[in-house]
Design a protein around this motif. Structure first.
Motif, short mmCIF file in Angstrom:
data_model
loop_
_atom_site.label_atom_id
_atom_site.label_comp_id
_atom_site.label_asym_id
_atom_site.label_seq_id
_atom_site.Cartn_x
_atom_site.Cartn_y
_atom_site.Cartn_z
N PHE A 166 0.66 -1.24 -0.16
CA PHE A 166 -0.23 0.15 0.03
C PHE A 166 0.92 1.05 0.27
N ARG A 167 1.61 1.11 0.46
CA ARG A 167 2.79 2.06 0.56
C ARG A 167 3.36 2.99 -1.00
N GLU A 168 3.33 1.82 -1.88
CA GLU A 168 3.26 2.65 -3.59
C GLU A 168 2.77 3.48 -3.80
N PHE A 169 0.99 3.07 -3.11
CA PHE A 169 0.61 4.59 -3.37
C PHE A 169 0.34 5.58 -3.21
N LEU A 170 0.73 5.47 -2.08
CA LEU A 170 1.58 7.20 -1.23
C LEU A 170 2.03 8.09 -2.05
N THR A 171 1.75 9.81 -1.69
CA THR A 171 2.04 10.26 -2.87
C THR A 171 3.24 11.35 -1.21
N GLU A 172 4.22 12.30 -1.95
CA GLU A 172 4.83 12.35 -1.03
C GLU A 172 3.86 13.98 -0.23
N SER A 173 2.81 14.29 -0.92
CA SER A 173 2.32 15.23 0.09
C SER A 173 2.76 15.14 1.59
N GLU A 174 2.73 16.72 2.01
CA GLU A 174 2.51 16.88 3.39
C GLU A 174 1.54 16.07 4.04
N ILE A 175 -0.18 15.77 3.57
CA ILE A 175 -1.20 15.16 4.39
C ILE A 175 -0.03 13.88 5.11
N ASN A 176 0.09 13.39 3.34
CA ASN A 176 0.88 11.64 3.88
C ASN A 176 2.07 11.80 5.05
N LYS A 177 2.44 12.66 5.60
CA LYS A 177 3.09 12.48 6.88
C LYS A 177 2.88 11.83 8.18
N LYS A 178 1.69 12.73 8.94
CA LYS A 178 0.78 11.04 9.45
C LYS A 178 0.25 10.77 9.37
N SER A 179 -0.53 10.21 7.97
CA SER A 179 -0.74 8.93 7.34
C SER A 179 0.08 7.99 6.66
N ARG A 180 1.03 8.53 7.90
CA ARG A 180 2.38 7.37 6.95
C ARG A 180 2.89 6.17 8.50
N ILE A 181 2.30 7.55 9.68
CA ILE A 181 3.26 7.02 10.98
C ILE A 181 1.13 6.35 11.40
N GLN A 182 0.62 6.83 11.16
CA GLN A 182 -0.53 5.39 11.52
C GLN A 182 -1.27 4.58 11.10
N SER A 183 -0.53 4.59 9.34
CA SER A 183 -0.81 2.95 9.03
C SER A 183 0.61 2.52 9.71
N GLU A 184 1.43 2.74 9.63
CA GLU A 184 2.74 1.68 10.05
C GLU A 184 1.94 1.47 11.93
N LEU A 185 1.83 1.74 12.56
CA LEU A 185 1.24 1.44 13.82
C LEU A 185 -0.58 0.56 13.71
N SER A 186 -0.77 1.02 12.57
CA SER A 186 -2.04 -0.29 12.12
C SER A 186 -1.11 -1.67 11.90
N LEU A 187 -0.75 -1.37 11.02
CA LEU A 187 0.69 -2.64 10.74
C LEU A 187 1.03 -3.46 12.19
N LYS A 188 1.05 -2.44 13.08
CA LYS A 188 1.75 -3.43 14.33
C LYS A 188 0.40 -4.00 15.24
N GLY A 189 -0.87 -3.47 14.90
CA GLY A 189 -2.02 -3.98 15.39
C GLY A 189 -2.43 -3.04 16.40
N PRO B 6 -9.93 7.36 11.89
CA PRO B 6 -9.97 7.32 10.51
C PRO B 6 -8.92 8.18 9.83
N PHE B 7 -8.06 8.46 8.88
CA PHE B 7 -7.47 9.32 8.82
C PHE B 7 -7.38 9.47 7.09
N VAL B 8 -6.31 10.50 6.23
CA VAL B 8 -7.13 11.06 5.52
C VAL B 8 -5.70 10.68 4.34
N SER B 9 -5.15 10.19 3.81
CA SER B 9 -4.37 10.37 2.84
C SER B 9 -4.48 10.23 1.61
N GLU B 10 -3.30 10.87 0.54
CA GLU B 10 -3.70 11.08 -0.95
C GLU B 10 -2.59 9.79 -1.73
N MET B 11 -3.29 9.45 -3.24
CA MET B 11 -3.10 8.21 -3.60
C MET B 11 -3.17 8.87 -5.14
#
Length: 199
Positions: A161-184, A189-194
């Motif tokens: 799923f990381r391949e869909f994420l753009t380099e937008s500032e929006i995704n800085k927070k969503s990347r962190i939340q996504s990684e935490l989600s992977l850890k269970g 809910p959060f916003v991502s740009e793809m």
């Protein structure tokens, strides 16, 4: 799981019951004398058998699913374990029957839940993308709506799923939340740009 064991020794064809344990008497409602007057085949619900039951033979034990009837004709889905042996030159069959009602009910509930989710996906498919991924972030399922919203076919979208994420500032927070989600760790809910397939 609720398990009911009904044990019988059965002598040759037509599988005349010669002994039944207390569980069989209590659950099925037959007395010792009544059991001796019937065969195992008499207990099966003939109306429920639409096709030959699937039999599995493991280490000399035959396993098959079927439906038996109590004395009051209440149907009980069961798994039958059967083992044949000889004693004094006479063939007997030792039977253990497990009540699988609870398993059947859980399977039906799961089927209904899958149907409910499928209807939800079908109804919201034009506005949302539904997906799941493994603990490494690899997409394991993505709804067909990804084609309309991002331009990818479901097959093309089977990637991290990381391949869909753009380099937008929006995704800085969503990347962190996504990684935490992977850890269970459950995330709000959060916003991502793809990326769209066409860029």
């Amino acid at each position: 799981m609720k398990t009911v064991k009904c044990q019988w020794d059965i002598w040759d064809q037509p599988a005349r019951i010669i002994m039944a344990n207390s569980a069989a008497k209590r659950i099925l409602g037959f007395s010792e004398d009544e059991f001796r007057k019937i065969s195992l085949a008499d207990l099966f619900d003939k109306k429920a058998v639409k096709k030959p039951p699937k039999e599995v033979l493991t280490r000399g034990i035959l396993k098959v699913e079927n439906t038996i009837l109590t004395k009051t004709h209440k149907p009980i889905p069961v798994e039958v374990h059967s083992h044949e042996f000889d004693y004094n030159k006479t063939s007997y069959r030792f039977i253990i029957i497990y009540d699988i009602t609870e398993n059947k009910n859980l399977s039906e509930e799961l089927r209904q839940e899958k149907e409910r989710l499928k209807r939800l996906i079908d109804n919201l498919g034009s506005e949302y993308i539904f997906y799941s991924h493994d603990i490494h972030g690899m997409t394991t399922y993505i709804s067909p709506s990804v084609k309309k919203l991002l331009g990818y076919s479901p097959e093309e979208a089977q990637r991290n799923f990381r391949e869909f994420l753009t380099e937008s500032e929006i995704n800085k927070k969503s990347r962190i939340q996504s990684e935490l989600s992977l850890k269970g760790i459950r995330q709000p809910p959060f916003v991502s740009e793809m990326y769209h397939r066409d860029g």
